[in-house]
Enzyme design. Structure first.
Site, PDB file in Angstrom:
ATOM      1  N   PHE A 156      22.507 -67.213 206.729  1.00  0.00           N
ATOM      2  CA  PHE A 156      22.336 -66.450 205.338  1.00  0.00           C
ATOM      3  C   PHE A 156      20.523 -66.083 205.437  1.00  0.00           C
ATOM      4  CE2 PHE A 156      21.624 -65.488 201.473  1.00  0.00           C
ATOM      5  CZ  PHE A 156      22.627 -64.250 201.221  1.00  0.00           C
ATOM      6  N   ASP A 157      20.174 -65.313 205.085  1.00  0.00           N
ATOM      7  CA  ASP A 157      19.033 -65.147 204.533  1.00  0.00           C
ATOM      8  C   ASP A 157      18.018 -66.601 203.999  1.00  0.00           C
ATOM      9  OD1 ASP A 157      19.664 -63.954 202.591  1.00  0.00           O
ATOM     10  OD2 ASP A 157      18.704 -61.910 202.442  1.00  0.00           O
ATOM     11  N   TYR A 182      23.112 -86.119 180.118  1.00  0.00           N
ATOM     12  CA  TYR A 182      22.589 -86.278 181.132  1.00  0.00           C
ATOM     13  C   TYR A 182      22.809 -86.907 182.518  1.00  0.00           C
ATOM     14  CZ  TYR A 182      17.935 -85.863 183.241  1.00  0.00           C
ATOM     15  OH  TYR A 182      16.635 -85.337 184.007  1.00  0.00           O
ATOM     16  N   HIS A 232      12.915 -57.598 200.416  1.00  0.00           N
ATOM     17  CA  HIS A 232      14.744 -56.882 200.297  1.00  0.00           C
ATOM     18  C   HIS A 232      14.784 -57.264 198.611  1.00  0.00           C
ATOM     19  CE1 HIS A 232      17.094 -60.160 200.046  1.00  0.00           C
ATOM     20  NE2 HIS A 232      18.279 -59.994 200.189  1.00  0.00           N
ATOM     21  N   LYS A 235      30.668 -68.282 195.196  1.00  0.00           N
ATOM     22  CA  LYS A 235      32.130 -67.170 196.054  1.00  0.00           C
ATOM     23  C   LYS A 235      32.784 -68.107 195.641  1.00  0.00           C
ATOM     24  CE  LYS A 235      27.809 -66.116 198.131  1.00  0.00           C
ATOM     25  NZ  LYS A 235      26.148 -66.553 197.719  1.00  0.00           N
ATOM     26  N   ASP A 279      27.864 -74.022 206.048  1.00  0.00           N
ATOM     27  CA  ASP A 279      27.805 -73.450 204.782  1.00  0.00           C
ATOM     28  C   ASP A 279      28.576 -72.735 204.880  1.00  0.00           C
ATOM     29  OD1 ASP A 279      26.473 -71.019 203.107  1.00  0.00           O
ATOM     30  OD2 ASP A 279      25.016 -70.277 204.692  1.00  0.00           O
ATOM     31  N   ALA A 293      29.896 -70.690 201.732  1.00  0.00           N
ATOM     32  CA  ALA A 293      29.880 -70.343 200.343  1.00  0.00           C
ATOM     33  C   ALA A 293      31.305 -69.295 200.299  1.00  0.00           C
ATOM     34  CB  ALA A 293      28.738 -69.022 200.853  1.00  0.00           C
TER      35      ALA A 293
END
Ligand code: F0G
Length: 458
Positions: free
Chosen positions: A124-125, A72, A450, A258, A215, A217
């Site tokens: 990004f969304d 843990y 979406h 990614k 960001d 990714a």
């Protein structure tokens, strides 16, 4: 004879996929309420819905899975990941999260408040969703060139410094918690940001005393484009380029699904300890204890290896070469795609592809459905449905671009699959004049619609 490029790996395990008939697909997509997310994966032959968490891990990653430490607190897997992040990205402090949007949730919980402004390059969304959820505003400062799909520009992910400075000089510093630079920029077509632009954005941010967060990714793919397109970087290794990129940031959010080449995972990382400390409480609240944050030890181990593999030139050459292979095939058929070809996906320009479908009938969604019916290929709409409604007026936001994204999972399909996809799209292209009607929405969620939207044929 010149020896052609070939992948620097071979395949040890395969997974069967199944073809279907056009009649089956017509029924399935109707039952799925014309939302490709609602299809079962076995109703899809080549799945290009996303490159997120869909890649193939290497034998070294699977070996690392077997030595994962599931303690843990303080597991060796956590320290393995810490070593990779420090060595490859240069950050001293990090918090694991279960995926990229969770990283956003933790970071924004600590830093973003009601009324804030977060400038960036086409957020990004989920990033935009998390900003708007907090009644803050994302301002897009991407260069105008990015919105012309045919224009040849090597770094269409770049931030327009004039637009950015306009934002920074208009609002008080206290209202701008950070600038977010997405590398590569998914929303504008997997397009990279140049090192020069990263450097200039950071300098401007420092002038105004504002943090820069990447960001990240697809950070390794961004480094590949810097190496192959930007002067002065040809001789540098991907790892050297990555280190320089991050020297122009204060921290990062990461969707490890990614360029971490794992099926699940994410993290945030920082240079300063203060931001890290601010985030720890939210990490514990939302994700888990700070040394696992929603990830199994085995997944952190696989990620530690994946970050290393993704930042090797041979891997990136195969990866981006496959995307290019599909893109060039489509171009040879005269199919309008976002140009230059980006890092992780091909973006088909649906407005140019289907000129007879009105924008109120969701052009890109119509094309994505046609491609599915034609060939069992699943792409995703990056258009009006994804753009959601304006949070204040509730009217549809019509983005400049209506795109169908064909995202290519890492190390998963062969170039024969790419040729198959191209042929499917060509068949739709040949009958494009007969496609005149799109779809109407019958049910939608108030935010990030979406994923669950339900549609009916017009
Ligand atoms: N940032 C970018 C640039 C992304 O592309 C994504 C996810 C995220 C953040 C969120 O990460 O999915 O791990 O929570 N993109 C996926 C896609 C979903 O298909 O492009 P996540």
């Amino acid at each position: 004879m010149h020896l052609p490029f070939a992948e620097n790996y071979r395949i040890k395990m395969v997974e069967p996929i199944r073809k279907s008939t056009r009649e089956e697909r017509k029924r399935w997509i109707r039952e799925a309420r014309y939302n490709l997310f609602n299809l079962r994966s076995d109703q899809v032959f080549v799945d290009l819905l996303t490159d997120s968490g869909t890649g193939a891990m290497s034998d070294q990653q699977w070996a690392a899975v077997m030595t994962g430490d599931e303690s843990y607190a303080g597991s060796s897997s956590y320290f393995n990941l810490q070593d990779s992040i420090k060595r490859i990205l240069g950050f001293d402090h990090f918090l694991p999260t279960h995926q990229g949007r969770a990283a956003e949730n933790v970071l924004f919980s600590a830093l973003v408040k009601d009324g804030d402004i977060v400038p960036g390059n086409s957020h990004f969304d989920t990033t935009k969703g998390h900003i708007e959820f907090r009644h803050a505003k994302a301002i897009d400062c991407t260069i105008d060139e990015a919105f012309d799909t045919t224009l040849d520009h090597p770094f269409k992910g770049n931030i327009d410094l004039v637009k950015l400075e306009m934002v920074l000089s208009t609002y008080p510093k206290e209202q701008i918690p950070m600038i977010i630079v997405t590398v590569t920029c998914n929303t504008s077509g997997g397009q990279p940001v140049s090192m020069k632009n990263l450097r200039e954005v950071y300098a401007l941010a420092q002038k105004y005393g504002i943090k820069v967060i990447f960001d990240s990714a697809r950070f390794a793919e961004n480094a590949y484009f810097i190496k192959t397109r930007e002067e002065g970087y040809k001789e540098k290794s991907i790892k050297e380029i990555v280190r320089e990129m991050y020297s122009y940031s204060d921290g990062m959010t990461m969707s490890s699904k990614k360029d971490g080449i794992v099926n699940i995972g994410g993290f945030i990382a920082f240079r300063d300890e203060e931001t890290y400390k601010k985030c720890t409480m939210f990490n514990i609240l939302f994700e888990g204890f700070i040394t696992y944050g929603g990830m199994a030890g085995r997944d952190m181990n696989a990620l530690a290896v994946g970050l290393d593999e993704a930042t090797e030139m041979d891997y990136l050459e195969a990866r981006i070469g496959q995307v290019r292979h599909l893109g060039e095939k489509l171009l040879s058929y005269g199919i309008p795609i976002q140009y230059p070809i980006g890092g992780h996906a091909i973006f088909v320009d649906a407005k140019k592809f289907l000129p007879h479908v009105p924008r109120e009938e969701y052009i890109a969604q119509t094309l994505a459905i046609e491609l599915y019916i034609e060939a069992g290929v699943r792409g995703v709409e990056i258009g009006t449905i994804l753009a959601d409604r304006d949070p204040d007026t509730r009217v549809n936001r019509y983005p400049d671009l209506e795109l169908v994204r064909l995202a290519i999972p890492r190390r998963t399909y062969t170039n024969n699959h790419m040729d198959y996809v191209a042929a499917g799209l060509k068949n739709v292209f040949d009958r494009r004049d007969q496609i005149k009607n799109g779809f109407k929405i019958v049910r939608e969620a108030p935010i990030l619609r979406h994923f669950t939207v339900e549609l009916d044929k017009l």
